[in-house]
Design an enzyme around this catalytic site. Structure first.
Site, PDB file in Angstrom:
ATOM      1  N   SER A 150      43.833  -5.927  53.664  1.00 44.97           N
ATOM      2  CA  SER A 150      42.248  -5.575  53.851  1.00 44.97           C
ATOM      3  C   SER A 150      42.567  -4.223  54.783  1.00 44.97           C
ATOM      4  O   SER A 150      43.545  -4.022  55.373  1.00 44.97           O
ATOM      5  CB  SER A 150      41.439  -6.362  54.703  1.00 44.97           C
ATOM      6  N   LYS A 151      41.362  -3.610  55.178  1.00 48.02           N
ATOM      7  CA  LYS A 151      41.719  -2.367  55.925  1.00 48.02           C
ATOM      8  C   LYS A 151      42.221  -2.614  57.299  1.00 48.02           C
ATOM      9  O   LYS A 151      43.047  -1.561  57.553  1.00 48.02           O
ATOM     10  CB  LYS A 151      40.179  -1.857  56.369  1.00 48.02           C
ATOM     11  N   ARG A 152      42.180  -3.660  57.927  1.00 54.66           N
ATOM     12  CA  ARG A 152      42.819  -3.875  59.015  1.00 54.66           C
ATOM     13  C   ARG A 152      44.453  -3.707  59.064  1.00 54.66           C
ATOM     14  O   ARG A 152      45.022  -3.660  60.071  1.00 54.66           O
ATOM     15  CB  ARG A 152      42.330  -5.089  59.977  1.00 54.66           C
ATOM     16  N   HIS A 153      44.795  -3.971  57.797  1.00 57.32           N
ATOM     17  CA  HIS A 153      46.176  -3.897  57.700  1.00 57.32           C
ATOM     18  C   HIS A 153      47.069  -2.409  57.474  1.00 57.32           C
ATOM     19  O   HIS A 153      48.031  -2.141  57.009  1.00 57.32           O
ATOM     20  CB  HIS A 153      46.595  -4.673  56.594  1.00 57.32           C
ATOM     21  N   GLY A 154      45.971  -1.595  57.755  1.00 56.73           N
ATOM     22  CA  GLY A 154      46.518  -0.085  57.469  1.00 56.73           C
ATOM     23  C   GLY A 154      46.350   0.270  56.055  1.00 56.73           C
ATOM     24  O   GLY A 154      45.378  -0.226  55.337  1.00 56.73           O
TER      25      GLY A 154
END
Ligand code: GLU
Length: 480
Positions: free
Chosen positions: A256-260
């Protein structure tokens, strides 16, 4: 390879409610490759029936990202075909007609239950540990009751009458899949605003667009159950289903987004080449028959088959993508690489060098660049305003450095003509001989003085591109 199937028609069906995520891009790539491998047709269908969440900007950016990856479509928005239109919002009448047909055949029925009442029932079911399925209150209303409710103006949805039994199908990735129909209640096909639900619109379209293979993420498995029930009710054959495993982040959670960089837009901005992103994404869940990894589009088209899609979730490994990008950069012709690199060159390069020198700079850096973002840092050795790293300062503080730079300066002043990589090597060799020194003792001070660092690309090319005067100027700056 002569293993192609006839009449392969596949589709990528994004909902324009956000960016193209790497998972969606991989699905699109698998579909596209399967079409190309079989000389078939790749359709893009915009699933914009969720009017609240769909936006024109999202559609635009999705299509732009598909094009960036090289996934041109044979039918879809802006490319008319036999089975259009390709935006679901332009196909509303079709869904209404099919809904009507299901009602007439007794396979669907109007439901007048109020949303508030359904909500209460759902909560009750949850509290009792039951699945929150529709309880069938409107399943068997007689036509007089239906007419009366309509006359009262009560909003209605159309629900599919789910039969008892089970659905069995042969998934290309998962083998035989069996699901009890009791997993789902009578589901909505048309909402009270007459807009179709995803499962209904997608099935009608896959049917009418003669889709042969539905390749999509495995999170859609329970939708497939509903969709097969619709095909059966229409007496239509269903396509082959290919449910592709999830993409996980390195911590094994859903990417997801939080993984860059999780969207195609982010990958592009981070300096990845489309060919490398494409190549990397194919390997998430698919493997080459000879386990080759760095592959051209042509090689991927000829070797891609859906039977090599694995069942295990794939892990998105950014380091591997970076490596893959470097491999793709190394394979470009210098002028091709320049096309990618030119816009990313730092200002001090553009401002101080001619276009032909810029091309030479880019060619020198091509061996060490992993992502286009690296250009900024790697080009620093060409900055006329040299910034000295600690290690370089130490090298230059040694008296040997002064000796070497003095001798080099003198030889350069005497040198007629431009400094080429060859003349540079000759001069340095002569300096070494004259001083009785060789290797690092000679090269480190020169590199440190000219570039501010003791590491970097080939020094003779750097000096020849910077030019004799600039090299002498850097030496003077150090010597003073
Ligand atoms: N619009 C659906 C989605 O974006 C398509 C799923 C499918 O391929 O059927 O998830």
């Amino acid at each position: 390879m002569n293993d192609s199937l006839q009449n392969v028609r596949v589709r990528f069906a994004p909902s324009p409610t956000g960016y193209l995520h790497v998972g969606g891009a991989r699905t699109a790539i698998f579909n596209w490759l399967w079409a190309k491998h079989n000389h078939g047709t790749f359709v893009v269908r915009v699933e914009d029936t969720d009017v609240e969440r769909s936006t024109a900007e999202s559609e635009k950016s999705l299509l732009q990202d598909l094009r960036w990856l090289g996934l041109e479509w044979d039918e879809g928005p802006d490319v008319d075909g036999e089975f259009g239109p390709y935006r679901q919002s332009d196909r509303m009448q079709t869904y209404r007609d099919y809904s009507e047909r299901l009602i007439n055949d007794g396979r669907a029925y109007p439901c007048f239950c109020r949303e508030e009442d359904l909500e209460v029932k759902r909560k009750q079911a949850a509290a009792e540990g039951r699945a929150p399925q529709y309880d069938g209150s409107c399943r068997d209303l007689d036509s007089a009751t239906i007419d009366a409710r309509r006359a009262e103006g009560i909003p209605e949805v159309i629900r599919f009458r789910v039969p008892e039994g089970k659905v069995v199908f042969d998934d290309v990735v998962r083998g035989q899949v069996e699901m009890e129909t009791s997993m789902v209640g009578d589901f909505v096909v048309l909402r009270s605003n007459s807009l179709p639900t995803y499962n209904f619109a997608a099935t009608i379209d896959d049917h009418l667009m003669k889709i042969s293979h539905v390749i999509r993420g495995e999170e859609h498995l329970s939708n497939t159950l509903r969709q097969i029930l619709i095909y059966d009710a229409l007496g239509a054959p269903h396509p082959r289903f290919v449910h592709v495993p999830l993409i996980l982040a390195e911590d094994r959670s859903k990417l997801s987004k939080r993984h860059g960089a999780s969207s195609v837009e982010e990958l592009r901005a981070a300096g990845f080449l489309a060919s490398a992103a494409f190549n990397y994404l194919v390997l998430l869940g698919w493997s080459h028959p000879q386990s080759e990894e760095v592959l051209t589009i042509e090689e991927l088209i000829s070797s891609f088959t859906i039977d090599r899609i694995g069942r295990a979730p794939a892990v998105f490994d950014r380091q591997k993508l970076v490596w893959m990008n470097g491999q793709h950069i190394r394979r470009l012709e210098p002028n091709e690489f320049y096309e990618h690199a030119a816009a990313r060159l730092p200002g001090f390069v553009i401002d101080n060098y001619s276009e032909s020198s810029c091309r030479e700079i880019v060619a020198v850096l091509q061996d060490s660049v992993e992502t286009l973002d690296d250009l900024d840092k790697l080009a620093a050795v060409f900055d006329p305003d040299v910034a000295y790293e600690e290690e370089a300062k130490e090298v230059l503080a040694d008296p040997v450095a002064t000796e070497v730079l003095d001798a080099l300066r003198a030889s350069l002043v005497d040198l007629g003509g431009d400094l080429t990589p060859e003349t540079f090597k000759m001069v340095v060799k002569a300096v070494g001989k004259e001083l009785g020194r060789k290797g690092k003792e000679v090269f480190f001070p020169i590199r440190a003085a000219v570039t501010g660092s003791i590491h970097g690309p080939d020094l003779s090319h750097i000096c020849s591109i910077k030019g004799k005067d600039a090299v002498i100027a850097s030496i003077d700056r150090v010597l003073s």
